[in-house]
Design a protein around this motif. Structure first.
Motif, short mmCIF file in Angstrom:
data_model
loop_
_atom_site.label_atom_id
_atom_site.label_comp_id
_atom_site.label_asym_id
_atom_site.label_seq_id
_atom_site.Cartn_x
_atom_site.Cartn_y
_atom_site.Cartn_z
N GLY A 1 3.83 -20.21 16.35
CA GLY A 1 3.64 -18.98 15.59
C GLY A 1 4.32 -18.96 14.25
O GLY A 1 4.14 -18.00 13.47
N GLU A 2 5.14 -19.99 13.93
CA GLU A 2 5.77 -20.03 12.61
C GLU A 2 4.72 -20.34 11.54
O GLU A 2 3.70 -20.96 11.82
N LEU A 3 5.02 -19.92 10.33
CA LEU A 3 4.10 -20.14 9.21
C LEU A 3 4.61 -21.27 8.32
O LEU A 3 5.80 -21.30 7.99
N ARG A 4 3.70 -22.15 7.95
CA ARG A 4 4.04 -23.25 7.07
C ARG A 4 3.47 -23.00 5.67
O ARG A 4 2.46 -22.32 5.53
N PRO A 5 4.10 -23.55 4.64
CA PRO A 5 3.65 -23.29 3.26
C PRO A 5 2.25 -23.81 3.01
O PRO A 5 1.76 -24.72 3.70
N VAL A 6 1.61 -23.23 2.00
CA VAL A 6 0.24 -23.60 1.65
C VAL A 6 0.19 -24.08 0.21
O VAL A 6 1.04 -23.72 -0.61
#
Length: 500
Positions: A114-119
């Motif tokens: 559920g963590e968000l990674r950079p785009v």
């Protein structure tokens, strides 16, 4: 049946067209389909989204789920669609309740936990979100980059759970403030270069008018030193120029670094670079070195060592300041308003004309070596300067040269004259503007006519000599181009006249 519609952005060159993420929940056997021309990494989001929703404590609907990425004819790639797809599913299933979700746009790649990674391309997307009047929700690691877009409302979230808490009103978030940037970058000082008065003068003229420059001389004479000091002679980037440059860098694989904000780009690709690396391209078009050098300097060292086909792709962007990339599936345009500085040796061994007489290259070898650079490309370079070897006495006795700061002041004054007079730099003068603002006296015109006849100059070379003459006059604070200005401009094209 329930339907949720969210907004995200694709990346097509410098553009970030809007994509509507439509999530439809229907009765029937459980299935999870993504339509709308998704690439492989978008199709794989099904597993990432499912795992992220479940590990975040939400219920994954046991129903038929159809995600439509509209418009259907626009290819969708990368993991940035994970977050909007996940929120769309939760919104459609009633687990996220946000009445004004249309005010937001979303982008972010989900980890299985559920963590968000950079785009990639956060800044370019933020600019388009602001133009559309929407706030932008994206991974916290990309929020600082996106916040560079002036006026944009940026919300950084670390996980899917935090994004849902924000949308449900359980965890208010403040928009990310634009990062505080430090002092202007510290460029190498021109005072470090000893001697080479002609090359230093040519560098000043190039900085004043935005001209391209070719330096030729034996190894160790200071060609690379001179090239690396050109950004320090140029005025600081304006806010608009800095944003354009940063937006291009955000599209590249390295991304935008806040430390380089308002610094003139200086790109120096190796001579083994391919044409795609230089001008951009690929199945998913990315900017190349000429676009990453937008509003900055592109330095090509060992120019004849580049593949000739690679160098030829520079012709169009040198004239137009933009590169158009066409592929069977998609097209993209990237800005490429850069200053070209190139360096080369005079012969294969590098010591042609050296006082030591150590060069044994034959005239045929020298001609073949210089012939690796095509005439049309050389014709597009405004200034051609020899950088000779300094004698021992000159090297030991030469005092420190003029500093970059003092030269920059003259460059700034010359550029201010150009902007007041014509609204563009001299290197960009075309057609009627060129005739109007590059007026020369009778003696100067006579010299030009003689040069055209005796040196066999092309019409392009004639116009470039006029532009360089205009820059020399601006540095001297003179409105009318005189004989001396034209003679100096012609002298600074000596390599082209020699048929290099």
């Amino acid at each position: 049946m329930t339907l949720a519609v969210l907004h995200c952005r694709a990346l097509q060159g410098m553009q970030a067209p809007e994509v509507a993420v439509e999530v439809h929940l229907a009765n029937g056997l459980p299935a999870f389909n993504i339509v709308g021309l998704p690439e492989a990494e978008v199709k794989e989001s099904r597993e990432r989204v499912r795992a992220a929703i479940q590990t975040s404590g939400f219920e994954f609907p046991a129903r038929r789920i159809t995600v439509n990425l509209a418009p259907a004819d626009l290819p969708k790639d990368s993991g940035r669609f994970d977050l909007p797809i996940a929120i769309g599913i939760l919104q459609a299933s009633g687990q996220v309740k946000c009445d004004d979700i249309s005010r937001y746009e979303f982008a972010g790649e989900l980890a299985l936990g559920g963590e968000l990674r950079p785009v990639r391309g956060a800044l370019a997307m933020a600019c388009q979100c602001h133009a559309a009047g929407r706030a932008f929700v994206l991974p916290a690691d990309s929020a600082a980059e996106a916040a560079v877009a002036e006026g944009a409302r940026i919300y950084g979230v670390a996980s899917l759970l935090q994004a849902c808490a924000f949308l449900n009103g359980l965890q208010p978030l403040e928009p990310i403030a634009a990062p505080a940037f430090g002092m202007l970058p510290n460029y190498p000082d021109l005072a470090d270069v000893k001697g080479q008065s002609v090359a230093r003068g040519a560098l000043e003229i190039a900085a004043a008018g935005g001209h391209s420059l070719l330096l030729m001389g034996p190894p160790g004479t200071g060609k690379s030193m001179l090239a690396s000091r050109l950004p320090g002679l140029l005025p600081p980037l304006s806010a608009e120029e800095a944003l354009e440059s940063a937006a291009v860098q955000s599209l590249a694989s390295q991304g935008f670094r806040a430390a380089s904000w308002r610094a003139r780009p200086f790109r120096a690709p190796h001579h083994t670079a391919s044409a795609v690396a230089l001008v951009g391209g690929g199945s998913d078009p990315r900017p190349g070195e000429i676009s990453l050098a937008h509003h900055g300097v592109l330095f090509l060292d060992e120019l004849p060592e580049f593949d000739r086909k690679v160098l030829e792709v520079l012709r169009e962007p040198l004239e137009s300041g933009v590169i158009h990339i066409s592929r069977a599936a998609r097209q993209a345009s990237f800005p490429a308003r850069f200053q070209l500085v190139a360096a080369m040796n005079p012969c294969p061994c590098g010591y042609h004309g050296h006082p030591s007489g150590r060069c044994h290259c034959t005239p045929e070898q020298v001609a073949r070596y210089r012939g690796k650079i095509s005439g049309p490309l050389l014709d597009r370079i405004d200034l051609h300067v020899e950088v000779p070897t300094l004698t021992a006495d000159e090297l030991l006795s030469a005092s420190a040269g003029e500093s970059s700061e003092s030269v920059r002041q003259r460059v700034l004054q010359a550029r201010e004259r150009q902007w007041r007079r014509q609204g563009v730099l001299n290197a960009a003068l075309q057609g009627e503007q060129l005739e109007q603002h590059c007026g020369a006296d009778a003696d100067a015109l006579a010299i030009l006519a003689k040069a055209l006849q005796q040196l066999g100059l092309s019409a392009r070379a004639y116009h470039r000599i006029l532009r360089v003459s205009r820059s020399i006059a601006d540095l001297q604070g003179v409105e009318r181009i005189s004989r001396n200005h034209v003679l100096q401009a012609i002298q600074l094209r000596r390599l082209a006249q020699a048929g290099a």
